[in-house]
Design an enzyme around this catalytic site. Sequence first.
Site, PDB file in Angstrom:
ATOM      1  CD  GLU A 112     -38.543 -15.186  15.360  1.00 23.08           C
ATOM      2  OE1 GLU A 112     -39.481 -14.384  15.163  1.00 23.08           O
ATOM      3  OE2 GLU A 112     -37.818 -15.637  14.461  1.00 23.08           O
ATOM      4  CG  ASP A 113     -43.568 -12.484  15.710  1.00 25.37           C
ATOM      5  OD1 ASP A 113     -42.732 -13.348  15.351  1.00 25.37           O
ATOM      6  OD2 ASP A 113     -44.125 -11.726  14.886  1.00 25.37           O
ATOM      7  NE  ARG A 127     -45.663  -4.301  12.908  1.00 22.02           N
ATOM      8  CZ  ARG A 127     -45.166  -5.460  12.478  1.00 22.02           C
ATOM      9  NH1 ARG A 127     -45.158  -6.500  13.267  1.00 22.02           N
ATOM     10  NH2 ARG A 127     -44.691  -5.574  11.251  1.00 22.02           N
ATOM     11  CE  LYS A 181     -49.829 -19.049  12.587  1.00 24.25           C
ATOM     12  NZ  LYS A 181     -50.052 -18.336  11.322  1.00 24.25           N
ATOM     13  CG  ASP A 198     -46.289 -19.475  10.053  1.00 25.86           C
ATOM     14  OD1 ASP A 198     -47.211 -20.207  10.424  1.00 25.86           O
ATOM     15  OD2 ASP A 198     -46.288 -18.915   8.943  1.00 25.86           O
ATOM     16  CE  LYS A 255     -41.384  -2.421  10.706  1.00 25.31           C
ATOM     17  NZ  LYS A 255     -42.414  -1.748   9.877  1.00 25.31           N
TER      18      LYS A 255
HETATM   19  P1  IMP Z   1     -41.710 -18.228   9.849  1.00 26.70           P
HETATM   20  O1  IMP Z   1     -42.687 -18.741   8.814  1.00 26.70           O
HETATM   21  O2  IMP Z   1     -41.654 -19.160  11.037  1.00 26.70           O
HETATM   22  O3  IMP Z   1     -40.387 -17.968   9.229  1.00 26.70           O
HETATM   23  O4  IMP Z   1     -42.293 -16.875  10.389  1.00 26.70           O
HETATM   24  C1  IMP Z   1     -41.963 -15.660   9.786  1.00 26.70           C
HETATM   25  C2  IMP Z   1     -42.700 -14.505  10.360  1.00 26.70           C
HETATM   26  O5  IMP Z   1     -43.996 -14.483   9.770  1.00 26.70           O
HETATM   27  C3  IMP Z   1     -42.969 -14.457  11.856  1.00 26.70           C
HETATM   28  O6  IMP Z   1     -41.886 -13.996  12.626  1.00 26.70           O
HETATM   29  C4  IMP Z   1     -44.115 -13.460  11.888  1.00 26.70           C
HETATM   30  O7  IMP Z   1     -43.628 -12.134  11.901  1.00 26.70           O
HETATM   31  C5  IMP Z   1     -44.852 -13.755  10.593  1.00 26.70           C
HETATM   32  N1  IMP Z   1     -46.049 -14.540  10.900  1.00 26.70           N
HETATM   33  C6  IMP Z   1     -46.216 -15.864  10.811  1.00 26.70           C
HETATM   34  N2  IMP Z   1     -47.455 -16.222  11.201  1.00 26.70           N
HETATM   35  C7  IMP Z   1     -48.076 -15.063  11.562  1.00 26.70           C
HETATM   36  C8  IMP Z   1     -49.373 -14.743  12.076  1.00 26.70           C
HETATM   37  O8  IMP Z   1     -50.261 -15.588  12.315  1.00 26.70           O
HETATM   38  N3  IMP Z   1     -49.623 -13.415  12.292  1.00 26.70           N
HETATM   39  C9  IMP Z   1     -48.696 -12.435  12.067  1.00 26.70           C
HETATM   40  N4  IMP Z   1     -47.484 -12.696  11.613  1.00 26.70           N
HETATM   41  C10 IMP Z   1     -47.167 -13.995  11.357  1.00 26.70           C
END
Ligand code: IMP
Length: 184
Positions: free
Chosen positions: A106-107, A172, A138, A110, A50
């Site tokens: 993507e938002d 959100r 990040k 991470d 989302k």
């Molecule tokens: P990934 O760790 O790169 O696979 O990220 C997975 C998902 O974790 C992202 O698409 C976000 O929805 C969520 N996420 C990671 N870091 C944050 C944050 O600082 N705030 C909110 N959601 C996060």
Amino acid sequence: MGEALNGVGYVLLDRTKLEKRVRELGWAISEHYRSRVSPSSPLVVVSVLKGSFIFAADLVRALDIPVRIEFLGVRSYGDSTTSSGVVQVTQDLSHSVEEQDVLLVEDIVDTGLTSAFLLEQMQSRRARTVGLCSLLNKPARAVVPVQIDFLGFTIEDLFVVGYGLDAAQRFRNLPDLCVFQEDT
Ligand code: IMP
């Protein structure tokens, strides 16, 4: 600060900064794809739900090339502030992306596990090209290397909410991107 905002700390990126950067990204993406896409073969913008819904809604309005919008729902197992790396597709695309230019939106990248999984998914569905646009990166938490073709901002190792991003499904709707601090 009212009870409704318990947990929300300071503003990291305010709405003005977000708006300006989204416009710049829209320009860069339009320039990059302008000669490749056409009304009969538009850029397929895949908003990863989302978290990217607000960013994607603003971004597509900053594009001046033919686009088609798709939504892909994903959930990564684990608690609310860490990713486990197991990605589950909760809502699939409504149309094929075969032989299309796809831009994943993507938002935040991470650990990179979600983006790496989705990039591979799009490739295995035989997209012509697959690009990645992320509002945030990040790098301190990277587990797998992911190439972000269009990036909004690099941030420190902070948990952020607002502008589509959540903490346990909350916040959100905040118009600014804020740092989440559990005890505030
Ligand atoms: P990934 O760790 O790169 O696979 O990220 C997975 C998902 O974790 C992202 O698409 C976000 O929805 C969520 N996420 C990671 N870091 C944050 C944050 O600082 N705030 C909110 N959601 C996060």
